[in-house]
Design a protein around this motif. Sequence first.
Motif, mmCIF file in Angstrom:
data_model
loop_
_atom_site.group_PDB
_atom_site.id
_atom_site.type_symbol
_atom_site.label_atom_id
_atom_site.label_comp_id
_atom_site.label_asym_id
_atom_site.label_seq_id
_atom_site.Cartn_x
_atom_site.Cartn_y
_atom_site.Cartn_z
ATOM 1 N N GLY A 3 0.781 -1.227 0.000
ATOM 2 C CA GLY A 3 0.000 0.000 0.000
ATOM 3 C C GLY A 3 0.811 1.276 0.000
ATOM 4 N N ALA A 4 2.143 1.181 -0.051
ATOM 5 C CA ALA A 4 2.969 2.382 -0.084
ATOM 6 C C ALA A 4 2.741 3.137 -1.384
ATOM 7 C CB ALA A 4 4.448 2.009 0.052
ATOM 8 N N ALA A 5 2.809 4.460 -1.308
ATOM 9 C CA ALA A 5 2.646 5.301 -2.493
ATOM 10 C C ALA A 5 3.918 5.297 -3.318
ATOM 11 C CB ALA A 5 2.310 6.731 -2.066
ATOM 12 N N SER A 6 3.805 5.685 -4.596
ATOM 13 C CA SER A 6 4.959 5.757 -5.503
ATOM 14 C C SER A 6 5.041 7.158 -6.100
ATOM 15 C CB SER A 6 4.828 4.712 -6.615
ATOM 16 O OG SER A 6 4.779 3.408 -6.080
ATOM 17 N N PRO A 7 5.518 8.140 -5.332
ATOM 18 C CA PRO A 7 5.574 9.519 -5.836
ATOM 19 C C PRO A 7 6.615 9.671 -6.946
ATOM 20 C CG PRO A 7 5.870 9.402 -3.440
ATOM 21 C CD PRO A 7 6.024 8.028 -3.977
ATOM 22 N N ALA A 8 6.406 10.693 -7.769
ATOM 23 C CA ALA A 8 7.407 11.036 -8.785
ATOM 24 C C ALA A 8 8.678 11.540 -8.102
ATOM 25 C CB ALA A 8 6.846 12.118 -9.703
ATOM 26 N N PRO A 9 9.832 11.343 -8.728
ATOM 27 C CA PRO A 9 11.083 11.875 -8.156
ATOM 28 C C PRO A 9 11.003 13.374 -7.883
ATOM 29 C CG PRO A 9 11.561 10.396 -9.987
ATOM 30 C CD PRO A 9 10.074 10.584 -9.976
ATOM 31 N N GLU A 10 10.309 14.103 -8.764
ATOM 32 C CA GLU A 10 10.166 15.554 -8.566
ATOM 33 C C GLU A 10 9.350 15.881 -7.309
ATOM 34 O OE1 GLU A 10 10.505 14.757 -13.014
ATOM 35 O OE2 GLU A 10 9.438 13.884 -11.299
ATOM 36 N N THR A 11 8.410 14.993 -6.961
ATOM 37 C CA THR A 11 7.620 15.200 -5.745
ATOM 38 C C THR A 11 8.474 15.000 -4.508
ATOM 39 O OG1 THR A 11 5.601 14.483 -6.870
ATOM 40 C CG2 THR A 11 5.586 14.447 -4.462
ATOM 41 N N PHE A 12 9.324 13.974 -4.535
ATOM 42 C CA PHE A 12 10.259 13.772 -3.427
ATOM 43 C C PHE A 12 11.179 14.990 -3.272
ATOM 44 C CE2 PHE A 12 9.855 8.969 -3.165
ATOM 45 C CZ PHE A 12 9.530 8.963 -1.817
#
Length: 243
Positions: free
Chosen positions: A184-193
């Motif tokens: 259930g972990a999210a997969s944010p874009a590198p730019e979001t990180f």
Amino acid sequence: MKLYRDEAIVLRTHKLGEADRIVTLLTRNYGQVRAVAKGVRRTSSKFGARLEPFAVIDVQLYAGRSLDVITQVDTLAPHGRALGSDYSLFTTATAMAETADRLTEVPGEPATQQYLLLAGALRALADRRHPATLVLDSYLLRALAVGGWAPSFTECARCGESGPHRAFSAPVGGAVCMGCRPPGAASPAPETFALLGALLAGEWVSAEASEEKHRREASGLVAVYTQWHLERQLRSLRHVERA
């Protein structure tokens, strides 16, 4: 200690009887204080208008048994006027004040860092120094860090492996590597990180260069992270305009 004085931010108020108000303050040196402001709802009150939510004040109080009593108020920064006239700014400031309320709810426990952080965030919001959504998300991340829940956006929050990583888990504490990634972990874009890291560090040039889609994704993650670690929902956060 009977009489004492401090700088404070008005977090919220509610009516008491026919003419009084109970005011919840975040003070610079004494933490959260709940106090009675007597007669402030009368038109003849000398300092009723100075006790608006989000105002930064210099206040003198008389220490009571259950509630202190406000005896004198001077305005240092009347943010309530600037923030109350704009719905987006008002809801954003309300979410910040509610967060500060939750993080400092132990009476009499000093919270100077939380006071300074909220004062700076309200000033930036009232001055329209940065986009409101960025100010809010930066404040939430930094307030949680001061409260002991600093998120990780580079190293894995569970094992410490160096990033960058591609998964985010609020219960674990932020970025997680593939080996530690829970279901259930999210997969944010590198730019979001990158944006989240900039908001936590207060790197505004980088934050303001971000794209809207990454701001929206970051805001969602910040909201989940905040409400997970506060262990209850922030009522005001649902009303914040994120456009």
